[in-house]
Each structure stands twice: as structure tokens, then as C-alpha cells.
Scaffold this motif. Structure first.
Motif, PDB file in Angstrom:
ATOM      1  N   PHE A  28      70.585   5.188  51.641  1.00 25.14           N
ATOM      2  CA  PHE A  28      71.452   6.360  51.740  1.00 25.14           C
ATOM      3  C   PHE A  28      70.580   7.571  52.021  1.00 25.14           C
ATOM      4  N   THR A  29      71.036   8.426  52.945  1.00 25.21           N
ATOM      5  CA  THR A  29      70.286   9.642  53.238  1.00 25.21           C
ATOM      6  C   THR A  29      70.713  10.757  52.284  1.00 25.21           C
ATOM      7  N   LYS A  30      69.817  11.692  52.097  1.00 25.70           N
ATOM      8  CA  LYS A  30      70.107  12.847  51.245  1.00 25.70           C
ATOM      9  C   LYS A  30      71.353  13.554  51.764  1.00 25.70           C
ATOM     10  N   GLY A  31      72.278  13.838  50.872  1.00 27.69           N
ATOM     11  CA  GLY A  31      73.506  14.516  51.241  1.00 27.69           C
ATOM     12  C   GLY A  31      74.647  13.582  51.613  1.00 27.69           C
ATOM     13  N   ALA A  32      74.442  12.279  51.483  1.00 29.40           N
ATOM     14  CA  ALA A  32      75.470  11.314  51.892  1.00 29.40           C
ATOM     15  C   ALA A  32      76.791  11.511  51.153  1.00 29.40           C
ATOM     16  N   PHE A  33      76.746  12.074  49.949  1.00 30.13           N
ATOM     17  CA  PHE A  33      77.966  12.240  49.159  1.00 30.13           C
ATOM     18  C   PHE A  33      78.420  13.699  49.042  1.00 30.13           C
ATOM     19  N   SER A  34      77.784  14.601  49.782  1.00 25.37           N
ATOM     20  CA  SER A  34      78.088  16.037  49.658  1.00 25.37           C
ATOM     21  C   SER A  34      79.573  16.348  49.798  1.00 25.37           C
ATOM     22  N   ASN A  35      80.199  15.831  50.841  1.00 25.05           N
ATOM     23  CA  ASN A  35      81.633  16.099  51.041  1.00 25.05           C
ATOM     24  C   ASN A  35      82.475  15.454  49.957  1.00 25.05           C
ATOM     25  N   ALA A  36      82.132  14.241  49.571  1.00 25.16           N
ATOM     26  CA  ALA A  36      82.907  13.522  48.552  1.00 25.16           C
ATOM     27  C   ALA A  36      82.873  14.252  47.209  1.00 25.16           C
ATOM     28  N   LEU A  37      81.756  14.876  46.890  1.00 21.97           N
ATOM     29  CA  LEU A  37      81.637  15.541  45.592  1.00 21.97           C
ATOM     30  C   LEU A  37      82.547  16.761  45.471  1.00 21.97           C
ATOM     31  N   VAL A  38      82.929  17.341  46.595  1.00 18.15           N
ATOM     32  CA  VAL A  38      83.825  18.499  46.527  1.00 18.15           C
ATOM     33  C   VAL A  38      85.279  18.156  46.829  1.00 18.15           C
ATOM     34  N   THR A  39      85.519  16.953  47.370  1.00 19.48           N
ATOM     35  CA  THR A  39      86.894  16.615  47.745  1.00 19.48           C
ATOM     36  C   THR A  39      87.526  15.513  46.894  1.00 19.48           C
ATOM     37  N   PHE A  40      86.742  14.752  46.163  1.00 21.66           N
ATOM     38  CA  PHE A  40      87.277  13.643  45.369  1.00 21.66           C
ATOM     39  C   PHE A  40      87.088  13.891  43.879  1.00 21.66           C
ATOM     40  N   ASP A  41      87.937  13.275  43.093  1.00 20.70           N
ATOM     41  CA  ASP A  41      87.819  13.250  41.635  1.00 20.70           C
ATOM     42  C   ASP A  41      87.210  11.902  41.269  1.00 20.70           C
ATOM     43  N   GLN A  42      85.891  11.882  41.031  1.00 21.12           N
ATOM     44  CA  GLN A  42      85.220  10.635  40.714  1.00 21.12           C
ATOM     45  C   GLN A  42      85.355  10.314  39.224  1.00 21.12           C
ATOM     46  N   ARG A  43      85.145   9.026  38.928  1.00 21.58           N
ATOM     47  CA  ARG A  43      85.207   8.575  37.547  1.00 21.58           C
ATOM     48  C   ARG A  43      83.960   7.786  37.194  1.00 21.58           C
ATOM     49  N   ALA A  44      83.646   7.791  35.916  1.00 21.81           N
ATOM     50  CA  ALA A  44      82.630   6.896  35.368  1.00 21.81           C
ATOM     51  C   ALA A  44      83.399   5.812  34.638  1.00 21.81           C
ATOM     52  N   LEU A  45      83.196   4.579  35.061  1.00 20.83           N
ATOM     53  CA  LEU A  45      83.894   3.442  34.468  1.00 20.83           C
ATOM     54  C   LEU A  45      82.891   2.567  33.731  1.00 20.83           C
ATOM     55  N   TRP A  46      83.371   1.855  32.750  1.00 24.37           N
ATOM     56  CA  TRP A  46      82.514   0.894  32.075  1.00 24.37           C
ATOM     57  C   TRP A  46      82.550  -0.396  32.877  1.00 24.37           C
ATOM     58  N   SER A  47      81.463  -0.717  33.561  1.00 21.32           N
ATOM     59  CA  SER A  47      81.314  -1.932  34.354  1.00 21.32           C
ATOM     60  C   SER A  47      82.475  -2.153  35.324  1.00 21.32           C
ATOM     61  N   HIS A  48      82.864  -1.101  36.032  1.00 24.87           N
ATOM     62  CA  HIS A  48      83.910  -1.119  37.068  1.00 24.87           C
ATOM     63  C   HIS A  48      85.308  -1.380  36.526  1.00 24.87           C
ATOM     64  N   ASP A  49      85.506  -1.319  35.232  1.00 23.38           N
ATOM     65  CA  ASP A  49      86.821  -1.589  34.641  1.00 23.38           C
ATOM     66  C   ASP A  49      87.645  -0.303  34.663  1.00 23.38           C
ATOM     67  N   THR A  50      88.678  -0.260  35.501  1.00 19.80           N
ATOM     68  CA  THR A  50      89.493   0.951  35.631  1.00 19.80           C
ATOM     69  C   THR A  50      90.289   1.261  34.369  1.00 19.80           C
ATOM     70  N   ASN A  51      90.345   0.337  33.432  1.00 17.06           N
ATOM     71  CA  ASN A  51      91.001   0.586  32.146  1.00 17.06           C
ATOM     72  C   ASN A  51      90.058   1.222  31.134  1.00 17.06           C
ATOM     73  N   GLN A  52      88.774   1.338  31.483  1.00 13.34           N
ATOM     74  CA  GLN A  52      87.787   1.907  30.567  1.00 13.34           C
ATOM     75  C   GLN A  52      87.064   3.078  31.238  1.00 13.34           C
ATOM     76  N   VAL A  53      87.728   4.214  31.241  1.00  9.93           N
ATOM     77  CA  VAL A  53      87.177   5.420  31.868  1.00  9.93           C
ATOM     78  C   VAL A  53      86.314   6.144  30.845  1.00  9.93           C
ATOM     79  N   LEU A  54      85.043   6.310  31.182  1.00 10.58           N
ATOM     80  CA  LEU A  54      84.091   6.986  30.303  1.00 10.58           C
ATOM     81  C   LEU A  54      84.022   8.481  30.575  1.00 10.58           C
ATOM     82  N   GLY A  55      84.314   8.893  31.788  1.00 11.84           N
ATOM     83  CA  GLY A  55      84.236  10.300  32.148  1.00 11.84           C
ATOM     84  C   GLY A  55      84.850  10.515  33.518  1.00 11.84           C
TER      85      GLY A  55
END
Length: 192
Positions: free
Chosen positions: A50-77
Motif C-alpha cells: 500500500f502506498t502512503k495516503g491509500a486510505f486518505s479519502n476513506a478516512l474522511v468519507t467512511f465510518d470505520q469500525r474496530a471489530l474483534w476478529s472480524h466479528d460484526t457482532n463484536q464492535v470494539l470501537g
């Protein structure tokens, strides 16, 4: 086909800290810029970076989540409420997760603290990529822009024999190769 892909990166260690007011924070890097992965894809045909800045647009346009081991029922943040913070720096995509004050947060904290979970994974969809096929034994996929959906502390990679692995419905290199072949055939038909 543009499908969501996941990468498991156990070498990108997560760290814990606890503030005086009891907030437990997990930190680390979900992605490091220009670091080549191990061989990926169904036939282990390519490596990725991945090149530097690959997620720049996504960070301002999407609501990301931290999941426990990809489990959408376990949102950590989550970025929307500030319990997940994602920033791009000179090293890569850095994250901070304030763990919830709940049994799920307690379990995550203890598993990371003991070293049972020390890897990081992320789910993304590529938007802009380049393929370098100059050396058929060392094909390189460079992701220049991607949508980021989630990051996940995780205990093990998708495939035990590798530390970085593709878990998507289709091998991205096969999709790229098939599309390239289709375009070539179409161009030949047009010339005839």
C-alpha cells in the motif's frame, strides 16, 4: 469484480495502555506503507503493498469500525463516536481503540495483554491499483487508493501457513488477468 478483501498482519504488534481514569486503549499499525506482503492469492502468485495516503479519502468519507476478529457482532470501537481513531503517518495507518467497559472489552484487553492476540487485520476494497508483472515469479500489486471498512485485532492469520493472506471471494490477480485478457480480445475484434 471489486470485492472486499481482508489482510491479516500478525507482525504488526498491538500495544495496550491504561489511563488513570481506567480507559484501556489498544494501539498499533493496521498497514505499513510500501511493505511487501508474503505471496497472496489462490496460487500464491503476487505480493502486495500500500502506498502512503491509500486510505486518505476513506478516512474522511467512511465510518470505520474496530471489530474483534472480524466479528460484526463484536464492535470494539468506531470512528463516528471517537472510540476508534485512525491516522496516516510516515510509517502507515495507525490506530487507537478505546476498549468498551464491558465483558467484550475485558476479554479483548486480557487476550491482548496475555499475548494470545497480537495481530491486526483490516478489511478493504481497492479503488486504484497497479500491477507490475515484469517478473512473473514476483508480481507486485500496489494499492494506491482503497476504501477501508474495518480493522480487527486477531489471534491468527487466515491461513496458518502464511502470515498475510487473502480472504475474498475472488483472487484479485485472477480478476485483473481475466479483465486484461478480455480487453485484449475486444481490441483484436475491433481491429478485424
Amino acid at each position: 469484480m471489486n470485492v472486499m478483501e481482508k489482510r491479516e498482519l500478525p507482525d504488526y504488534k498491538v500495544e495496550l495502555r491504561e489511563s488513570e481514569d481506567g480507559v484501556r486503549t489498544v494501539t498499533g499499525y493496521a498497514v505499513k506503507w510500501n511493505a511487501l506482503s508474503q505471496k497472496l492469492g489462490y496460487w500464491r502468485r503476487f505480493r502486495e503493498q500500500f502506498t502512503k495516503g491509500a486510505f486518505s479519502n476513506a478516512l474522511v468519507t467512511f465510518d470505520q469500525r474496530a471489530l474483534w476478529s472480524h466479528d460484526t457482532n463484536q464492535v470494539l470501537g468506531r470512528t463516528k463516536n471517537g472510540t476508534l481513531r485512525l491516522t496516516e503517518d510516515d510509517i502507515g495507518l495507525r490506530f487507537e481503540i478505546d476498549l468498551p467497559n464491558s465483558p467484550m472489552g475485558d476479554n479483548a484487553y486480557e487476550s491482548i495483554k496475555r499475548g494470545d492476540v497480537d495481530g491486526v487485520s483490516f478489511g478493504f476494497r481497492q479503488k486504484v491499483e497497479e500491477w507490475d508483472e515484469n517478473d512473473p515469479d514476483n508480481i507486485i500489486r500496489t494499492i494506491k487508493e482503497a476504501e477501508l471498512f474495518e480493522i480487527s485485532p486477531t489471534g491468527f492469520p487466515a491461513y496458518e501457513e502464511t502470515e498475510v493472506a487473502v480472504r475474498s471471494q475472488q483472487d484479485p490477480y485472477k480478476a485483473y488477468s481475466d479483465d486484461k485478457l478480455r480487453r485484449k480480445k475486444l481490441a483484436l475484434k475491433t481491429l478485424c
